[in-house]
Enzyme design. Structure first.
Site, short mmCIF file in Angstrom:
data_model
loop_
_atom_site.label_atom_id
_atom_site.label_comp_id
_atom_site.label_asym_id
_atom_site.label_seq_id
_atom_site.Cartn_x
_atom_site.Cartn_y
_atom_site.Cartn_z
N GLU A 1 0.90 -1.28 -0.02
CA GLU A 1 0.13 -0.11 0.03
C GLU A 1 0.89 1.33 0.01
OE1 GLU A 1 -0.71 -2.72 1.83
OE2 GLU A 1 -2.41 -3.27 0.99
N HIS B 1 -9.78 -6.05 9.20
CA HIS B 1 -10.35 -5.45 8.06
C HIS B 1 -11.78 -4.80 8.07
CE1 HIS B 1 -7.94 -8.91 6.96
NE2 HIS B 1 -7.98 -8.64 5.85
#
Length: 341
Positions: free
Chosen positions: A74, A143
């Site tokens: 990321e 998540h």
């Protein structure tokens, strides 16, 4: 352009009566903007294979140079996007899960948010970062975060959080055209029937950034609902109406910049405010809205400002425990009754 991409860009007239879904809105917005501006590119994991369903027809229509698969990195992804934007491209990055933004915080804060200021306006960073809020589904602590309030605290970033597919279509197109970095958070709880809406008739459907939507008018209390919170607020308003309580429901749609005039005008009329925010309670978007209303509408308030948020805890894996920590219709109804009392 492939048949699939063509349908995403401009739906057939026979499909006008159908409902637009979230993934359809994403595909249509991206395809339309890539057709309109050759500088727009897509970047993310497994886009060419359309694994997550948000890049339908893109590879066939625009080729591998404009649809770039990225590794599971990321920080590198956001860094590459920042550099590409300063070099003249307009990247749209799919980070998939919103919790993954934490792996790129330095690039978000030190590069995307600050570069235009640090370089005295010599560089622009037209980057859109898409990330889905996957809470409420047993995805547990790694998540299921709702991290948008953290980015509200960082000048230089714009933030959108639509609650309907037509708004997602219009806001995403506006974000791609904006010369500033925009974070697009998509509430996955709305990807089913909750977030569906009529397919816009306009070929170029645009929703301006910083413009709230009044989902329901009312006179007794203002309910500001964010993401899924807006859907739940409308359900609560229906139940309250049966008891003669008139609730006005406002969907901010854009968190930065916030449409303060719409919110403040509503609270000035109703004299009461309940804010529904799926993020954790402390330093939430709800907290900022409550503070601003307390400062600017104090003389008009006839009851306490109430927040309905997620508890200040990490998301448990247990479905039985998880469902207790989030805002619900019943919690909103109870909050409205408290502020009316």
């Amino acid at each position: 352009m492939s048949e699939l991409a063509s349908k995403a860009v401009k739906p057939k007239s026979a499909a006008r009566a159908k409902q637009l879904g979230f993934l359809q809105a994403i595909n249509r917005a991206q395809n339309e903007e890539m057709t309109r501006d050759e500088r727009v590119i897509l970047m993310g994991q497994d886009l060419r294979a359309n694994v997550f369903g948000a890049a339908a027809g893109a590879l066939e229509s625009f080729g591998p140079s404009r649809v770039r698969d990225l590794p599971l990195a990321e920080a590198g992804s956001i860094g590459v996007a920042a550099g590409a934007a300063m070099a003249g491209l307009r990247p749209v990055i799919d980070l998939t899960v919103a919790s993954f933004v934490f792996g790129a915080m330095d690039q978000f804060v030190s590069q995307l948010a600050k570069a235009r200021y640090m370089f005295g306006g010599q560089a622009t960073l037209p980057v859109v970062v898409r990330a889905a809020l996957y809470y409420h589904g047993g995805t547990a602590g790694h998540h299921a975060d709702r991290p948008y309030p953290m980015f509200m605290n960082m000048p230089g970033l714009k933030i959108i959080l639509p609650s309907t597919a037509p708004d997602l279509l219009g806001l995403l197109k506006s974000a791609i055209r904006d010369d500033n970095p925009v974070l697009c958070f998509e509430d996955a709880n709305l990807w089913g029937r909750k977030g569906r809406g009529p397919i816009p008739d306009a070929d170029d459907h645009i929703v301006p950034l910083g413009q709230a939507a009044v989902r329901r008018t009312g006179t007794d209390v203002t309910i500001v609902g964010i993401g899924l919170g807006c859907f739940l607020a409308q359900q609560a308003a229906e139940e309250l109406a049966a008891d003669g309580i008139s609730a006005e429901v406002i969907d901010p749609r854009t968190l930065v910049p916030m449409d303060w005039p719409t919110i403040l005008e509503s609270v000035t009329r109703t004299g009461r405010l309940v804010v529904v925010d799926p993020a954790n309670r402390t330093c939430s978007a709800a907290s900022e809205i409550a503070a601003r209303v307390a400062e600017d509408c104090f003389g008009a308030l006839r009851g306490p400002i109430t927040r309905v948020t997620t508890d200040d805890t990490h998301v448990p894996f247990s479905p039985a425990l998880e469902k207790q920590i989030y805002p619900t219709k019943d919690k909103i109804v109870a909050a409205v009754r408290r502020t009316l009392a």
